[in-house]
Scaffold this motif. Structure first.
Motif, PDB file in Angstrom:
ATOM      1  N   GLY A   1      67.171 -12.482  98.349  1.00 30.64           N
ATOM      2  CA  GLY A   1      66.963 -11.683  97.162  1.00 30.64           C
ATOM      3  C   GLY A   1      65.740 -10.795  97.241  1.00 30.64           C
ATOM      4  O   GLY A   1      65.253 -10.299  96.217  1.00 30.64           O
ATOM      5  N   ASP A   2      65.249 -10.569  98.442  1.00 30.70           N
ATOM      6  CA  ASP A   2      64.042  -9.753  98.629  1.00 30.70           C
ATOM      7  C   ASP A   2      64.468  -8.303  98.835  1.00 30.70           C
ATOM      8  O   ASP A   2      64.557  -7.805  99.959  1.00 30.70           O
ATOM      9  N   ILE A   3      64.761  -7.613  97.737  1.00 28.53           N
ATOM     10  CA  ILE A   3      65.271  -6.248  97.827  1.00 28.53           C
ATOM     11  C   ILE A   3      64.221  -5.316  98.413  1.00 28.53           C
ATOM     12  O   ILE A   3      64.520  -4.491  99.283  1.00 28.53           O
ATOM     13  N   GLU A   4      62.991  -5.442  97.958  1.00 30.00           N
ATOM     14  CA  GLU A   4      61.935  -4.561  98.475  1.00 30.00           C
ATOM     15  C   GLU A   4      61.715  -4.799  99.965  1.00 30.00           C
ATOM     16  O   GLU A   4      61.477  -3.849 100.720  1.00 30.00           O
ATOM     17  N   GLY A   5      61.798  -6.062 100.378  1.00 25.06           N
ATOM     18  CA  GLY A   5      61.659  -6.358 101.798  1.00 25.06           C
ATOM     19  C   GLY A   5      62.790  -5.748 102.607  1.00 25.06           C
ATOM     20  O   GLY A   5      62.579  -5.237 103.715  1.00 25.06           O
ATOM     21  N   ALA A   6      64.012  -5.814 102.057  1.00 25.70           N
ATOM     22  CA  ALA A   6      65.170  -5.232 102.746  1.00 25.70           C
ATOM     23  C   ALA A   6      65.015  -3.726 102.862  1.00 25.70           C
ATOM     24  O   ALA A   6      65.314  -3.128 103.911  1.00 25.70           O
ATOM     25  N   ILE A   7      64.548  -3.094 101.789  1.00 24.73           N
ATOM     26  CA  ILE A   7      64.352  -1.643 101.814  1.00 24.73           C
ATOM     27  C   ILE A   7      63.268  -1.275 102.821  1.00 24.73           C
ATOM     28  O   ILE A   7      63.418  -0.325 103.603  1.00 24.73           O
ATOM     29  N   ALA A   8      62.181  -2.038 102.837  1.00 22.01           N
ATOM     30  CA  ALA A   8      61.099  -1.774 103.791  1.00 22.01           C
ATOM     31  C   ALA A   8      61.585  -1.920 105.227  1.00 22.01           C
ATOM     32  O   ALA A   8      61.239  -1.117 106.102  1.00 22.01           O
ATOM     33  N   ALA A   9      62.417  -2.934 105.465  1.00 17.97           N
ATOM     34  CA  ALA A   9      62.946  -3.145 106.815  1.00 17.97           C
ATOM     35  C   ALA A   9      63.832  -1.986 107.231  1.00 17.97           C
ATOM     36  O   ALA A   9      63.789  -1.523 108.375  1.00 17.97           O
ATOM     37  N   CYS A  10      64.638  -1.500 106.283  1.00 15.16           N
ATOM     38  CA  CYS A  10      65.512  -0.362 106.572  1.00 15.16           C
ATOM     39  C   CYS A  10      64.693   0.893 106.845  1.00 15.16           C
ATOM     40  O   CYS A  10      64.994   1.663 107.755  1.00 15.16           O
ATOM     41  N   ARG A  11      63.667   1.117 106.043  1.00 16.00           N
ATOM     42  CA  ARG A  11      62.851   2.315 106.242  1.00 16.00           C
ATOM     43  C   ARG A  11      62.164   2.284 107.606  1.00 16.00           C
ATOM     44  O   ARG A  11      62.009   3.317 108.260  1.00 16.00           O
TER      45      ARG A  11
ATOM     46  N   ALA B   1      63.327   0.851 110.301  1.00 15.83           N
ATOM     47  CA  ALA B   1      64.338   1.116 111.330  1.00 15.83           C
ATOM     48  C   ALA B   1      64.827   2.545 111.297  1.00 15.83           C
ATOM     49  O   ALA B   1      65.473   3.018 112.231  1.00 15.83           O
ATOM     50  N   ASP B   2      64.507   3.238 110.226  1.00 14.33           N
ATOM     51  CA  ASP B   2      65.070   4.557 109.972  1.00 14.33           C
ATOM     52  C   ASP B   2      64.252   5.688 110.592  1.00 14.33           C
ATOM     53  O   ASP B   2      64.532   6.852 110.353  1.00 14.33           O
ATOM     54  N   ARG B   3      63.271   5.420 111.418  1.00 13.56           N
ATOM     55  CA  ARG B   3      62.418   6.483 111.942  1.00 13.56           C
ATOM     56  C   ARG B   3      62.603   6.590 113.462  1.00 13.56           C
ATOM     57  O   ARG B   3      62.540   5.580 114.148  1.00 13.56           O
ATOM     58  N   PRO B   4      62.796   7.827 113.985  1.00 18.93           N
ATOM     59  CA  PRO B   4      63.009   9.069 113.258  1.00 18.93           C
ATOM     60  C   PRO B   4      64.425   9.145 112.701  1.00 18.93           C
ATOM     61  O   PRO B   4      65.364   8.673 113.348  1.00 18.93           O
ATOM     62  N   ILE B   5      64.610   9.765 111.548  1.00 16.65           N
ATOM     63  CA  ILE B   5      65.856   9.676 110.813  1.00 16.65           C
ATOM     64  C   ILE B   5      67.046  10.251 111.584  1.00 16.65           C
ATOM     65  O   ILE B   5      68.144   9.697 111.541  1.00 16.65           O
ATOM     66  N   ALA B   6      66.844  11.351 112.296  1.00 17.22           N
ATOM     67  CA  ALA B   6      67.971  11.995 112.966  1.00 17.22           C
ATOM     68  C   ALA B   6      68.470  11.198 114.161  1.00 17.22           C
ATOM     69  O   ALA B   6      69.603  11.381 114.601  1.00 17.22           O
ATOM     70  N   HIS B   7      67.632  10.296 114.694  1.00 20.51           N
ATOM     71  CA  HIS B   7      68.015   9.559 115.885  1.00 20.51           C
ATOM     72  C   HIS B   7      68.790   8.291 115.561  1.00 20.51           C
ATOM     73  O   HIS B   7      69.407   7.698 116.436  1.00 20.51           O
ATOM     74  N   ASP B   8      68.773   7.837 114.330  1.00 21.75           N
ATOM     75  CA  ASP B   8      69.478   6.616 113.961  1.00 21.75           C
ATOM     76  C   ASP B   8      70.152   6.803 112.604  1.00 21.75           C
ATOM     77  O   ASP B   8      69.713   6.261 111.596  1.00 21.75           O
ATOM     78  N   PRO B   9      71.220   7.614 112.567  1.00 18.55           N
ATOM     79  CA  PRO B   9      71.855   7.903 111.278  1.00 18.55           C
ATOM     80  C   PRO B   9      72.445   6.667 110.609  1.00 18.55           C
ATOM     81  O   PRO B   9      72.478   6.594 109.385  1.00 18.55           O
ATOM     82  N   ASN B  10      72.881   5.693 111.389  1.00 18.46           N
ATOM     83  CA  ASN B  10      73.461   4.492 110.787  1.00 18.46           C
ATOM     84  C   ASN B  10      72.432   3.749 109.934  1.00 18.46           C
ATOM     85  O   ASN B  10      72.748   3.271 108.837  1.00 18.46           O
ATOM     86  N   SER B  11      71.205   3.633 110.433  1.00 16.26           N
ATOM     87  CA  SER B  11      70.161   2.965 109.655  1.00 16.26           C
ATOM     88  C   SER B  11      69.847   3.726 108.378  1.00 16.26           C
ATOM     89  O   SER B  11      69.622   3.134 107.316  1.00 16.26           O
ATOM     90  N   ALA B  12      69.846   5.065 108.470  1.00 17.01           N
ATOM     91  CA  ALA B  12      69.570   5.874 107.286  1.00 17.01           C
ATOM     92  C   ALA B  12      70.650   5.685 106.238  1.00 17.01           C
ATOM     93  O   ALA B  12      70.358   5.568 105.036  1.00 17.01           O
ATOM     94  N   VAL B  13      71.903   5.639 106.668  1.00 21.47           N
ATOM     95  CA  VAL B  13      72.999   5.445 105.717  1.00 21.47           C
ATOM     96  C   VAL B  13      72.930   4.049 105.111  1.00 21.47           C
ATOM     97  O   VAL B  13      73.147   3.868 103.901  1.00 21.47           O
TER      98      VAL B  13
ATOM     99  N   ILE C   1      69.893  10.610 102.240  1.00 21.59           N
ATOM    100  CA  ILE C   1      71.042  11.222 102.903  1.00 21.59           C
ATOM    101  C   ILE C   1      70.866  12.726 103.021  1.00 21.59           C
ATOM    102  O   ILE C   1      71.318  13.330 103.999  1.00 21.59           O
ATOM    103  N   CYS C   2      70.228  13.353 102.049  1.00 21.59           N
ATOM    104  CA  CYS C   2      69.955  14.792 102.169  1.00 21.59           C
ATOM    105  C   CYS C   2      69.074  15.073 103.380  1.00 21.59           C
ATOM    106  O   CYS C   2      69.325  16.028 104.127  1.00 21.59           O
TER     107      CYS C   2
END
Length: 203
Positions: free
Chosen positions: A9-19, A21-33, A52-53
């Motif tokens: 139930g750690d939503i903020e932790g999940a979002i932080a983990a995704c962010r 993994a999301d760098r750089p955004i263009a190199h890992d579109p799956n993580s960004a989505v 997504i924009c």
């Protein structure tokens, strides 16, 4: 990320983990989505759209990314904003879009201007009379309960759209017609070239 969201139930932790993994955004579109969908699931749709924009700006020709963005705008009731964004992207291609990108705007047009306007614009596209355009036009019609009109559109390209057509026929209760479309034709036995076959007489 799934463990943090679903089990802890750690939503903020999940979002932080995704962010992370999301760098750089263009190199890992799956993580960004994944990040965008996570944000949307938890009521942070505007942030999801921003993610997504940014991804679509970096990868403007990826249809699946633009489709995800379109769906997020629709879910937010922001069809006009979605169209404006897609129009801006189209200008980078001199305003020309192949059908594989153009159709993504049709649900937004339908939501903002109505289904008939979306269908008219679809048919005015250079590829608007093709079998694959017929599938998207039929989907628009079916989405507003106009199943018979959807069937009429698909019947013009029945061989290429047989599965979609059969599905709508079943919705209308025309099960036998649907089965006739899906059932492969029975091959006819070839007639002998030189008349009926017979055994050579014994010597």
């Amino acid at each position: 990320m799934e463990l943090l969201e679903e089990r802890g139930g750690d939503i903020e932790g999940a979002i932080a983990a995704c962010r992370q993994a999301d760098r750089p955004i263009a190199h890992d579109p799956n993580s960004a989505v994944q990040l965008a969908l996570l944000l949307a699931r938890h009521g942070r749709e505007n942030e999801a759209i921003d993610v997504i924009c940014a991804l679509a700006d970096a990868r403007p020709g990826d249809d699946w990314i633009l489709q995800t963005l379109s769906e997020l705008f629709l879910d937010q009731g922001r069809a006009e904003d979605g169209l404006a964004y897609l129009d801006a992207l189209a200008t980078t291609r001199a305003g020309e879009e192949n059908w594989d990108l153009y159709w993504i705007r049709l649900p937004l047009i339908a939501a903002h201007h109505g289904v008939d306007d979306a269908i008219a614009q679809a048919r005015s596209h250079p590829e608007g009379t093709t079998w694959y355009a017929a599938s998207h036009i039929a989907e628009l019609l079916a989405g507003t309960g106009r199943i018979e009109e959807a069937v009429a559109v698909l019947e013009q390209h029945a061989s290429q759209n047989s599965h979609d057509l059969a599905g709508y026929l079943i919705d209308l209760g025309r099960v036998q017609d649907a089965l006739a479309i899906l059932r492969p034709p029975i091959p006819q036995a070839a007639a002998p070239v030189n008349g009926p076959w017979h055994e050579d007489p014994p010597f």
